[in-house]
Scaffold this motif. Structure first.
Motif, PDB file in Angstrom:
ATOM      1  N   LEU A  70       0.821  -1.202   0.000  1.00  0.00           N
ATOM      2  CA  LEU A  70       0.000   0.000   0.000  1.00  0.00           C
ATOM      3  C   LEU A  70       0.857   1.255   0.000  1.00  0.00           C
ATOM      4  CD1 LEU A  70      -2.718  -1.005   2.585  1.00  0.00           C
ATOM      5  CD2 LEU A  70      -2.898  -1.047   0.106  1.00  0.00           C
ATOM      6  N   MET A  71       0.185   2.385  -0.234  1.00  0.00           N
ATOM      7  CA  MET A  71       0.861   3.678  -0.164  1.00  0.00           C
ATOM      8  C   MET A  71       1.306   3.929   1.269  1.00  0.00           C
ATOM      9  SD  MET A  71       0.683   5.164  -3.186  1.00  0.00           S
ATOM     10  CE  MET A  71       0.492   6.927  -3.111  1.00  0.00           C
ATOM     11  N   PRO A  72       2.340   4.759   1.473  1.00  0.00           N
ATOM     12  CA  PRO A  72       2.806   5.059   2.823  1.00  0.00           C
ATOM     13  C   PRO A  72       1.742   5.789   3.615  1.00  0.00           C
ATOM     14  CG  PRO A  72       3.822   6.530   1.227  1.00  0.00           C
ATOM     15  CD  PRO A  72       3.112   5.471   0.446  1.00  0.00           C
ATOM     16  N   ALA A  73       1.739   5.555   4.920  1.00  0.00           N
ATOM     17  CA  ALA A  73       0.720   6.152   5.782  1.00  0.00           C
ATOM     18  C   ALA A  73       1.212   7.475   6.346  1.00  0.00           C
ATOM     19  CB  ALA A  73       0.361   5.190   6.917  1.00  0.00           C
ATOM     20  N   GLY A  74       1.515   8.430   5.495  1.00  0.00           N
ATOM     21  CA  GLY A  74       1.955   9.748   5.922  1.00  0.00           C
ATOM     22  C   GLY A  74       0.785  10.580   6.398  1.00  0.00           C
ATOM     23  N   PRO A  75       1.060  11.757   6.948  1.00  0.00           N
ATOM     24  CA  PRO A  75      -0.006  12.585   7.510  1.00  0.00           C
ATOM     25  C   PRO A  75      -0.983  13.077   6.456  1.00  0.00           C
ATOM     26  CG  PRO A  75       2.075  13.788   7.428  1.00  0.00           C
ATOM     27  CD  PRO A  75       2.383  12.361   7.114  1.00  0.00           C
ATOM     28  N   SER A  76      -0.546  13.165   5.198  1.00  0.00           N
ATOM     29  CA  SER A  76      -1.435  13.661   4.158  1.00  0.00           C
ATOM     30  C   SER A  76      -1.932  12.562   3.234  1.00  0.00           C
ATOM     31  CB  SER A  76      -0.712  14.740   3.332  1.00  0.00           C
ATOM     32  OG  SER A  76       0.471  14.216   2.777  1.00  0.00           O
ATOM     33  N   GLU A 224      10.432  12.211  12.880  1.00  0.00           N
ATOM     34  CA  GLU A 224       9.152  11.641  12.490  1.00  0.00           C
ATOM     35  C   GLU A 224       9.279  10.861  11.183  1.00  0.00           C
ATOM     36  OE1 GLU A 224       6.115  14.585  12.332  1.00  0.00           O
ATOM     37  OE2 GLU A 224       6.461  15.298  14.378  1.00  0.00           O
ATOM     38  N   LEU A 225      10.055  11.395  10.248  1.00  0.00           N
ATOM     39  CA  LEU A 225      10.229  10.713   8.967  1.00  0.00           C
ATOM     40  C   LEU A 225      10.940   9.376   9.140  1.00  0.00           C
ATOM     41  CD1 LEU A 225      11.259  13.661   6.617  1.00  0.00           C
ATOM     42  CD2 LEU A 225       9.038  12.513   6.738  1.00  0.00           C
ATOM     43  N   ARG A 226      11.932   9.321  10.022  1.00  0.00           N
ATOM     44  CA  ARG A 226      12.655   8.069  10.242  1.00  0.00           C
ATOM     45  C   ARG A 226      11.733   7.018  10.863  1.00  0.00           C
ATOM     46  NH1 ARG A 226      17.776  11.458  12.453  1.00  0.00           N
ATOM     47  NH2 ARG A 226      18.882  11.691  10.470  1.00  0.00           N
ATOM     48  N   GLU A 227      10.894   7.445  11.775  1.00  0.00           N
ATOM     49  CA  GLU A 227       9.938   6.505  12.379  1.00  0.00           C
ATOM     50  C   GLU A 227       8.947   5.999  11.333  1.00  0.00           C
ATOM     51  OE1 GLU A 227       6.609   6.419  16.012  1.00  0.00           O
ATOM     52  OE2 GLU A 227       7.951   8.147  15.742  1.00  0.00           O
ATOM     53  N   ARG A 228       8.469   6.915  10.499  1.00  0.00           N
ATOM     54  CA  ARG A 228       7.525   6.539   9.445  1.00  0.00           C
ATOM     55  C   ARG A 228       8.193   5.604   8.437  1.00  0.00           C
ATOM     56  NH1 ARG A 228       5.576  11.597   6.438  1.00  0.00           N
ATOM     57  NH2 ARG A 228       5.188  12.185   8.610  1.00  0.00           N
ATOM     58  N   ALA A 229       9.461   5.882   8.108  1.00  0.00           N
ATOM     59  CA  ALA A 229      10.184   5.056   7.141  1.00  0.00           C
ATOM     60  C   ALA A 229      10.395   3.643   7.674  1.00  0.00           C
ATOM     61  CB  ALA A 229      11.523   5.707   6.801  1.00  0.00           C
ATOM     62  N   ALA A 230      10.742   3.530   8.966  1.00  0.00           N
ATOM     63  CA  ALA A 230      10.936   2.206   9.560  1.00  0.00           C
ATOM     64  C   ALA A 230       9.636   1.402   9.496  1.00  0.00           C
ATOM     65  CB  ALA A 230      11.415   2.346  11.002  1.00  0.00           C
ATOM     66  N   HIS A 231       8.527   2.069   9.754  1.00  0.00           N
ATOM     67  CA  HIS A 231       7.226   1.390   9.675  1.00  0.00           C
ATOM     68  C   HIS A 231       6.946   0.944   8.245  1.00  0.00           C
ATOM     69  CE1 HIS A 231       3.002   0.445  10.381  1.00  0.00           C
ATOM     70  NE2 HIS A 231       2.690   1.238   9.367  1.00  0.00           N
ATOM     71  N   GLU A 234       8.885  -2.220   7.449  1.00  0.00           N
ATOM     72  CA  GLU A 234       8.213  -3.371   8.066  1.00  0.00           C
ATOM     73  C   GLU A 234       6.998  -3.784   7.244  1.00  0.00           C
ATOM     74  OE1 GLU A 234       7.253  -2.400  12.052  1.00  0.00           O
ATOM     75  OE2 GLU A 234       9.340  -2.271  12.738  1.00  0.00           O
ATOM     76  N   GLN A 235       6.246  -2.796   6.765  1.00  0.00           N
ATOM     77  CA  GLN A 235       5.059  -3.084   5.958  1.00  0.00           C
ATOM     78  C   GLN A 235       5.433  -3.815   4.678  1.00  0.00           C
ATOM     79  OE1 GLN A 235       3.142   0.364   4.273  1.00  0.00           O
ATOM     80  NE2 GLN A 235       1.092  -0.520   4.515  1.00  0.00           N
ATOM     81  N   LEU A 236       6.479  -3.353   4.017  1.00  0.00           N
ATOM     82  CA  LEU A 236       6.907  -3.997   2.779  1.00  0.00           C
ATOM     83  C   LEU A 236       7.470  -5.394   3.038  1.00  0.00           C
ATOM     84  CD1 LEU A 236       8.547  -0.993   0.910  1.00  0.00           C
ATOM     85  CD2 LEU A 236       6.463  -2.204   0.260  1.00  0.00           C
TER      86      LEU A 236
END
Length: 311
Positions: A70-76, A224-231, A234-236
């Motif tokens: 899926l697409m990344p789960a960013g704030p936007s 925040e970006l590093r935390e989002r990237a790590a997630h 994991e998703q991939l």
């Protein structure tokens, strides 16, 4: 502040290249294809602050364990974006462009094989697409060698060139471990991504991130970006894309981490990135110490020779 570029959802549309040129008045640098891919710019340079690379690989597509990337789960990000990808963004664009965009479509049977990404069933080629940019290093060698103060670090942690102060000496060009900085042939001054410093000062995001339709380029606080990237990694991995990895996110690497880091689907060298970047000025303090000791030794030897001659 910085960039997280998720190459797994880059579709190679070049919207970031166009937005960068338009906002920053970057000159046109060639509209002809290079003869081997849809990459019409080739590399970063004084007139290319954003470069979308197209990397063709002879390997199968769309076989990631019956899962959906899926697409990344960013704030936007929106549910609609994720639905589009899950419904077959890769298949639709594969039919139009003849390539894989990174989406994976599940097969009709739970637990069964995934369907091919391209509409006509081709699986012989995949394209890795990635939007490259200046890395805005934590330990930036270009700052160390600039004699005029043209290069400076902003309050956002980014590295910017002041073109009205640059004297065109070019010391920063070989100092950059990523080969980002370049001089314009007409005046010799260096130019590179400023991370849209003028936009940041008024609370706006960089033009490239604003224009990216798939949110492959994400902007925000680096933590925040590093935390989002790590997630996202994991998703991939959970979707069977085991080759997904982060590049430039480690504050303990050779440049102290970068302000623009990437999620890659292959080795860094495939994308033209150095596998273990090191700040090129790391040995300067030791070199200056050795130079000082050598100069002291020469001075002592000279004094001794002079004293001997006097006697």
């Amino acid at each position: 502040m910085g960039f997280f570029t998720d190459t797994s959802v880059c579709i190679g549309c070049k919207a970031c290249e166009v937005a960068c040129k338009e906002w920053n008045s970057v000159p046109e640098d060639g509209l002809s294809l290079l003869g081997m891919s849809y990459d019409n710019t080739g590399m970063l340079g004084a007139d290319t602050w954003r470069h979308v690379a197209f990397i063709e690989q002879d390997r199968p597509l769309g076989r990631q364990n019956n899962a959906v990337a899926l697409m990344p789960a960013g704030p936007s990000s929106t549910g609609r974006n994720q639905e589009v990808v899950a419904a077959g963004l890769g298949e639709r664009h594969g039919a139009q462009l003849g390539t894989d965009t990174g989406a994976v479509r599940p097969g009709p049977d739970p637990g069964g094989p995934t369907q091919p990404v391209t509409a006509d069933g081709r699986t012989e080629l995949r394209w890795l697409m990635a939007s490259d940019v200046c890395k805005h290093c934590t330990h930036a060698a270009c700052l160390d060698v600039c004699p005029t103060g043209s290069l400076f670090r902003t309050e956002f942690g980014t590295v910017v060139v002041q073109e009205d102060i640059c004297n065109g000496c070019g010391y920063c060009v070989p100092a950059c471990p990523y080969g980002v900085i370049d001089q314009r042939k007409d005046d010799g001054r260096v130019w590179k991504c400023t991370l849209c410093y003028d936009r940041l000062t008024v609370g706006q995001e960089p033009a490239c991130a604003k224009a990216c339709p798939t949110e492959s380029i994400q902007f925000g606080p680096l933590d925040e970006l590093r935390e989002r990237a790590a997630h996202r990694v994991e998703q991939l991995h959970g979707a069977g894309v085991t080759e997904a990895r982060l590049y430039g996110d480690d504050p303990d690497d050779g440049v102290g981490g970068t302000g623009a880091f990437f999620l890659l689907l292959d080795e860094p060298e495939v994308y033209g990135f150095p596998p273990d970047p090191v700040v090129t000025t790391r040995d300067l303090p030791a070199m200056w110490r050795h130079t000082a000791l050598a100069a002291l030794g020469v001075a002592v030897a000279g004094l001794a020779a002079f004293a001997g001659a006097r006697r």
